[in-house]
Write an enzyme that holds these catalytic residues in place. Structure first.
Site, PDB file in Angstrom:
ATOM      1  N   GLU A   1       0.826  -1.206   0.000  1.00  0.00           N
ATOM      2  CA  GLU A   1       0.000   0.000   0.000  1.00  0.00           C
ATOM      3  C   GLU A   1       0.865   1.263   0.000  1.00  0.00           C
ATOM      4  O   GLU A   1       0.450   2.314  -0.490  1.00  0.00           O
ATOM      5  CB  GLU A   1      -0.915  -0.023   1.239  1.00  0.00           C
ATOM      6  CG  GLU A   1      -2.248   0.652   1.006  1.00  0.00           C
ATOM      7  CD  GLU A   1      -3.257   0.312   2.085  1.00  0.00           C
ATOM      8  OE1 GLU A   1      -3.805  -0.809   2.050  1.00  0.00           O
ATOM      9  OE2 GLU A   1      -3.500   1.147   2.968  1.00  0.00           O
TER      10      GLU A   1
ATOM     11  N   HIS B   1       7.401 -26.833   0.683  1.00  0.00           N
ATOM     12  CA  HIS B   1       6.624 -27.888   0.020  1.00  0.00           C
ATOM     13  C   HIS B   1       5.473 -27.294  -0.795  1.00  0.00           C
ATOM     14  O   HIS B   1       4.501 -27.980  -1.083  1.00  0.00           O
ATOM     15  CB  HIS B   1       6.088 -28.860   1.074  1.00  0.00           C
ATOM     16  CG  HIS B   1       7.192 -29.511   1.850  1.00  0.00           C
ATOM     17  ND1 HIS B   1       7.701 -30.745   1.532  1.00  0.00           N
ATOM     18  CD2 HIS B   1       7.915 -29.053   2.910  1.00  0.00           C
ATOM     19  CE1 HIS B   1       8.677 -31.038   2.380  1.00  0.00           C
ATOM     20  NE2 HIS B   1       8.832 -30.025   3.220  1.00  0.00           N
TER      21      HIS B   1
ATOM     22  N   LYS C   1     -12.998   2.738  -1.452  1.00  0.00           N
ATOM     23  CA  LYS C   1     -13.954   3.073  -0.380  1.00  0.00           C
ATOM     24  C   LYS C   1     -15.098   3.914  -0.942  1.00  0.00           C
ATOM     25  O   LYS C   1     -16.264   3.707  -0.615  1.00  0.00           O
ATOM     26  CB  LYS C   1     -13.244   3.837   0.744  1.00  0.00           C
ATOM     27  CG  LYS C   1     -12.308   2.977   1.587  1.00  0.00           C
ATOM     28  CD  LYS C   1     -11.719   3.770   2.748  1.00  0.00           C
ATOM     29  CE  LYS C   1     -10.783   2.915   3.583  1.00  0.00           C
ATOM     30  NZ  LYS C   1     -10.193   3.617   4.720  1.00  0.00           N
TER      31      LYS C   1
END
Ligand code: PA5
Length: 471
Positions: free
Chosen positions: A295, A324, A438
């Site tokens: 960000e 793995h 937003k």
């Protein structure tokens, strides 16, 4: 090539050309080439700090810790569970702190041995998760800490209103004793609500963005609930602050690592930055860091307003688990990554594989060895094989994990991010894309003043509905 202090070191040898070759490694000439620019970024940060423009840098010296402890002491006795409502920078720091320094199965411990209430972070709006959480809560013994710097984030407010109504239904007017608000000191709907209802509240320091706020009440309050030494966290950060003020590149771990990561990206085309702790306790720290790096550094425009579209892509991984899962790609895929290992000098526990516990000769070599030794062996083997294959990697090593070293680590990575922003020429302290998201969501949900955004998306969705499911 190591930067070293008593409890922490940064080993960057395996990022250097001397070790992994000129094609993928950083040369000393490239370090020399960035020295002046890094110096300039450092001076600018110090200057802005002097002008009070970077308040996160002064958090190690904050006042108000006593108040956090007082509130926690008041509530801890009667609270069986703490529910933290927040998202992004208002959740990830606290969660990382508790995962790093709390018991790994804190919530499952019996109340008499648990250090504080069970803690749940709600940072998504999935109705199934929330309904599931309500199944395991006794609302009469639950404290809610709602955290939102802006006080208007739609996800957090939605959670909060749900909990308000539930607490009100269960406790009546006493719900007010069960809510702690952390938000801006004077603005936003949450601050207004806290004042109108006389709720206990803490302030997010103005000018400190969510992702830089772990060492404010945003992270410290939930941490204090489970008995974490929050003063120790700040002491560790203060110690790191001394190193981060150093002008000399090689003496300043935050500036040095910012410069190395930047060079690996822009000179060696390694745009993916993997953070891979070899300790479960640091897994959430990698998650916190992923947000901090993404960000802060992912930006369309530079500070002069020119289009640049920069930013390394942070990835979190976990040793040994991801050996793995991801290591195949890291070792044989494209040469586009820098891997930062985080290692602990010692774990809190030593666990031996019992003698005589194996089945036959083939597995007998494990007898009497420890899981600690196995973890270290796997980390060093991974480091070795990556290095041998000219895969850029470095290690941040903590002698042990405690409040001081963790506070220092948080602070180091935050300052490193500020320096990296300067090197990329962008502002690491804004988040225009998050704000746009937003606004669009508010538009979709019918918030007054955001009607245009809502209409635009609805129109776009309608235009897309041209495909019919074949019957
Ligand atoms: O780092 C940030 O600034 C963001 O991730 C915010 O923390 C996040 O968007 C939540 O915002 P707020 O704390 O205002 O609810």
């Amino acid at each position: 090539m190591i930067w070293q202090a008593e409890d922490i070191y940064l080993d960057y040898s395996n990022m250097m050309a001397e070790v992994i070759g000129d094609e993928h490694g950083i040369t000393f000439e490239e370090i020399e080439g960035i020295r002046d620019k890094a110096g300039e970024v450092h001076r600018r940060v110090q200057h802005e700090r002097g002008d009070d423009k970077l308040p996160f840098l002064n958090l190690p010296y904050q006042e108000g810790i006593g108040e956090i402890k007082c509130v926690v002491d008041d509530l801890r006795g009667s609270a069986h569970t703490l529910v933290v409502l927040g998202i992004g920078g208002s959740a990830l720091g606290g969660r990382a702190l508790i995962a790093a320094l709390g018991h790994p199965f804190h919530n499952l411990l019996p109340a008499e041995v648990r250090k504080g209430p069970r803690v749940f972070f709600l940072d998504n709006i999935d109705p199934d998760t929330i309904t599931g959480l309500l199944d395991v809560l006794d609302l009469s013994q639950t404290v809610v800490n709602v955290i939102s710097k802006s006080g208007s984030t739609i996800e957090t407010l939605s959670h909060f209103f749900l909990f308000l109504s539930l607490l009100n239904g269960r406790l009546g007017p006493d719900w007010r004793k069960r809510v702690v608000v952390t938000t801006d000191p004077s603005n936003g709907p949450l601050r207004r609500l806290a004042e109108e209802e006389g709720l206990v509240s803490f302030s997010t320091p103005p000018g400190v963005e969510g992702r830089f706020s772990v060492l404010t009440p945003v992270g410290l309050l939930p941490a204090a609930f489970i008995g974490i030494d929050i003063e120790g966290l700040l002491d560790g950060a203060a110690l790191t602050d001394k190193w981060c003020r150093e002008e000399e590149l090689e003496a300043n771990p935050a500036l040095l690592n910012a410069a190395l990561q930047y060079l690996a990206h822009v000179k060696k085309v390694k745009g993916i930055s993997v953070m891979m702790p070899y300790a479960d306790s640091l897994r959430e720290v990698a998650d916190w860091y992923r947000q901090l790096w993404a960000e802060s550094l992912g930006k369309k425009k530079d500070v002069q307003g020119r289009l640049v579209y920069v930013g390394p892509t942070p990835v979190k991984a976990l040793g040994v688990t991801d050996q793995h899962s991801q290591l195949q790609l890291y070792l044989e895929g494209p040469y586009d990554k820098v891997i930062t290992f985080m290692a602990l000098g010692s774990f809190s526990h030593f666990l031996k594989i019992p003698e005589g516990g194996s089945w036959g000769e083939e597995t007998a070599y494990l007898e009497g060895k420890s899981l600690n030794e196995l973890m270290e062996a796997e980390r060093r083997a991974t480091e070795f094989v990556l290095t041998k294959n000219s895969r850029s990697n470095c290690t941040i090593y903590l002698k042990e994990l405690n409040p001081r070293t963790l506070g220092g680590l948080f602070y180091l990575l935050e300052v490193q991010t500020a320096f990296a922003g300067g090197l990329y020429g962008i502002n690491p302290f804004d988040q225009p894309a998050v704000e746009e998201g937003k606004r669009l969501t508010c538009g979709m949900m019918g918030r007054r003043g955001f009607e245009g955004e809502g209409e635009e998306i609805r129109g776009w969705i309608k235009g897309r509905n041209v495909y019919k499911v074949p019957r």
